[in-house]
Design a protein around this motif. Structure first.
Motif, PDB file in Angstrom:
ATOM      1  N   ASN A  17      -3.960  -1.856   8.126  1.00  0.00           N
ATOM      2  CA  ASN A  17      -2.903  -2.795   8.458  1.00  0.00           C
ATOM      3  C   ASN A  17      -1.590  -2.312   7.845  1.00  0.00           C
ATOM      4  OD1 ASN A  17      -1.480  -5.019   9.245  1.00  0.00           O
ATOM      5  ND2 ASN A  17      -2.420  -6.407   7.809  1.00  0.00           N
ATOM      6  N   VAL A  18      -1.447  -2.461   6.544  1.00  0.00           N
ATOM      7  CA  VAL A  18      -0.293  -1.946   5.810  1.00  0.00           C
ATOM      8  C   VAL A  18      -0.772  -1.377   4.475  1.00  0.00           C
ATOM      9  CG1 VAL A  18       1.411  -3.521   6.807  1.00  0.00           C
ATOM     10  CG2 VAL A  18       0.200  -4.195   4.739  1.00  0.00           C
ATOM     11  N   TYR A  19       0.001  -0.459   3.910  1.00  0.00           N
ATOM     12  CA  TYR A  19      -0.248  -0.067   2.524  1.00  0.00           C
ATOM     13  C   TYR A  19      -0.105  -1.324   1.687  1.00  0.00           C
ATOM     14  CZ  TYR A  19       0.229   4.937   3.425  1.00  0.00           C
ATOM     15  OH  TYR A  19       0.055   6.222   3.867  1.00  0.00           O
ATOM     16  N   GLU A  20      -0.921  -1.445   0.670  1.00  0.00           N
ATOM     17  CA  GLU A  20      -0.867  -2.643  -0.154  1.00  0.00           C
ATOM     18  C   GLU A  20      -0.384  -2.309  -1.562  1.00  0.00           C
ATOM     19  OE1 GLU A  20      -4.619  -4.642   0.038  1.00  0.00           O
ATOM     20  OE2 GLU A  20      -4.504  -4.822   2.207  1.00  0.00           O
ATOM     21  N   TRP A  21       0.626  -3.068  -2.006  1.00  0.00           N
ATOM     22  CA  TRP A  21       1.095  -2.943  -3.377  1.00  0.00           C
ATOM     23  C   TRP A  21      -0.010  -3.421  -4.304  1.00  0.00           C
ATOM     24  CZ3 TRP A  21       5.262  -0.354  -4.543  1.00  0.00           C
ATOM     25  CH2 TRP A  21       6.361  -0.344  -3.704  1.00  0.00           C
ATOM     26  N   VAL A  22      -0.208  -2.710  -5.404  1.00  0.00           N
ATOM     27  CA  VAL A  22      -1.102  -3.185  -6.453  1.00  0.00           C
ATOM     28  C   VAL A  22      -0.318  -3.234  -7.754  1.00  0.00           C
ATOM     29  CG1 VAL A  22      -3.213  -2.386  -5.315  1.00  0.00           C
ATOM     30  CG2 VAL A  22      -2.047  -0.876  -6.917  1.00  0.00           C
ATOM     31  N   VAL A  49       1.814   1.652  -7.552  1.00  0.00           N
ATOM     32  CA  VAL A  49       0.791   2.246  -6.693  1.00  0.00           C
ATOM     33  C   VAL A  49       0.697   1.477  -5.385  1.00  0.00           C
ATOM     34  CG1 VAL A  49      -1.671   2.772  -6.492  1.00  0.00           C
ATOM     35  CG2 VAL A  49      -0.504   3.096  -8.686  1.00  0.00           C
ATOM     36  N   LEU A  50       0.610   2.228  -4.294  1.00  0.00           N
ATOM     37  CA  LEU A  50       0.300   1.691  -2.974  1.00  0.00           C
ATOM     38  C   LEU A  50      -1.102   2.181  -2.633  1.00  0.00           C
ATOM     39  CD1 LEU A  50       3.609   2.633  -1.162  1.00  0.00           C
ATOM     40  CD2 LEU A  50       2.921   0.350  -1.872  1.00  0.00           C
ATOM     41  N   GLY A  53      -4.125   2.596   3.700  1.00  0.00           N
ATOM     42  CA  GLY A  53      -3.241   3.200   4.680  1.00  0.00           C
ATOM     43  C   GLY A  53      -2.629   2.121   5.539  1.00  0.00           C
ATOM     44  N   SER A  54      -1.852   2.525   6.490  1.00  0.00           N
ATOM     45  CA  SER A  54      -1.193   1.548   7.357  1.00  0.00           C
ATOM     46  C   SER A  54      -1.433   1.891   8.817  1.00  0.00           C
ATOM     47  CB  SER A  54       0.307   1.526   7.072  1.00  0.00           C
ATOM     48  OG  SER A  54       0.931   2.676   7.618  1.00  0.00           O
ATOM     49  N   TRP A  55      -0.845   1.110   9.670  1.00  0.00           N
ATOM     50  CA  TRP A  55      -0.981   1.309  11.100  1.00  0.00           C
ATOM     51  C   TRP A  55      -0.387   2.641  11.538  1.00  0.00           C
ATOM     52  CZ3 TRP A  55       3.668   1.917  13.522  1.00  0.00           C
ATOM     53  CH2 TRP A  55       4.795   1.477  12.816  1.00  0.00           C
ATOM     54  N   ILE A  56       0.446   3.252  10.718  1.00  0.00           N
ATOM     55  CA  ILE A  56       1.099   4.502  11.081  1.00  0.00           C
ATOM     56  C   ILE A  56       0.467   5.713  10.382  1.00  0.00           C
ATOM     57  CG2 ILE A  56       2.868   4.482   9.286  1.00  0.00           C
ATOM     58  CD1 ILE A  56       4.894   5.226  11.463  1.00  0.00           C
ATOM     59  N   SER A  57      -0.534   5.486   9.551  1.00  0.00           N
ATOM     60  CA  SER A  57      -1.140   6.541   8.734  1.00  0.00           C
ATOM     61  C   SER A  57      -2.116   7.413   9.516  1.00  0.00           C
ATOM     62  CB  SER A  57      -1.917   5.943   7.565  1.00  0.00           C
ATOM     63  OG  SER A  57      -1.073   5.234   6.724  1.00  0.00           O
ATOM     64  N   GLY A  75      10.637  -0.844   0.446  1.00  0.00           N
ATOM     65  CA  GLY A  75      10.095  -1.729   1.467  1.00  0.00           C
ATOM     66  C   GLY A  75      10.198  -1.078   2.835  1.00  0.00           C
ATOM     67  N   PHE A  76       9.205  -1.298   3.639  1.00  0.00           N
ATOM     68  CA  PHE A  76       9.201  -0.779   5.005  1.00  0.00           C
ATOM     69  C   PHE A  76       8.182  -1.594   5.781  1.00  0.00           C
ATOM     70  CE2 PHE A  76       8.629   2.564   8.303  1.00  0.00           C
ATOM     71  CZ  PHE A  76       9.960   2.700   8.637  1.00  0.00           C
ATOM     72  N   ASN A  77       8.116  -1.400   7.088  1.00  0.00           N
ATOM     73  CA  ASN A  77       7.215  -2.221   7.902  1.00  0.00           C
ATOM     74  C   ASN A  77       5.756  -1.809   7.810  1.00  0.00           C
ATOM     75  OD1 ASN A  77       7.206   0.102   9.441  1.00  0.00           O
ATOM     76  ND2 ASN A  77       8.103  -0.837  11.256  1.00  0.00           N
ATOM     77  N   ASP A  78       5.445  -0.809   6.979  1.00  0.00           N
ATOM     78  CA  ASP A  78       4.042  -0.444   6.788  1.00  0.00           C
ATOM     79  C   ASP A  78       3.579  -0.691   5.354  1.00  0.00           C
ATOM     80  OD1 ASP A  78       5.437   1.656   5.596  1.00  0.00           O
ATOM     81  OD2 ASP A  78       4.001   3.171   6.230  1.00  0.00           O
ATOM     82  N   VAL A  79       4.308  -1.534   4.619  1.00  0.00           N
ATOM     83  CA  VAL A  79       3.975  -1.858   3.229  1.00  0.00           C
ATOM     84  C   VAL A  79       3.932  -3.376   3.078  1.00  0.00           C
ATOM     85  CG1 VAL A  79       4.731  -1.698   0.832  1.00  0.00           C
ATOM     86  CG2 VAL A  79       5.059   0.233   2.363  1.00  0.00           C
TER      87      VAL A  79
END
Length: 87
Positions: A17-22, A49-50, A53-57, A75-79
């Protein structure tokens, strides 16, 4: 949400979906990492750390073991981040 079967932990839609912030600060390796599952803290201005993966990975990055580092204000639309609640 819930379009696919849950993973072995009972979580839905966790990959791609998106990279996830931890909460962890970036470290080059796991030497000295906490062994109790807690976040690995560091300086307040550390890279964060992210995970996943994301929809673009590329497929290699769409897994929870993949991690990247980024400035805290990136920030971006894949995070994004995941909200979780306990029962």
């Amino acid at each position: 949400v819930g379009s696919f079967e849950p993973n072995p932990f009972g979580l839905f839609d966790t990959a791609g979906n998106v990279y996830e912030w931890v909460q962890d600060c970036w470290h080059d390796n796991y030497e000295g990492a906490p062994t109790d599952g807690s976040a690995w803290q560091g300086e307040s201005d550390c890279f964060r750390v992210l995970r996943g993966g994301s929809w673009i990975s590329r497929p290699l990055r769409v897994r929870s073991a993949f991690r990247a580092r980024s400035a805290r204000n990136y920030g971006f639309n894949d995070v994004g981040f995941r909200l979780a609640r306990s029962k």
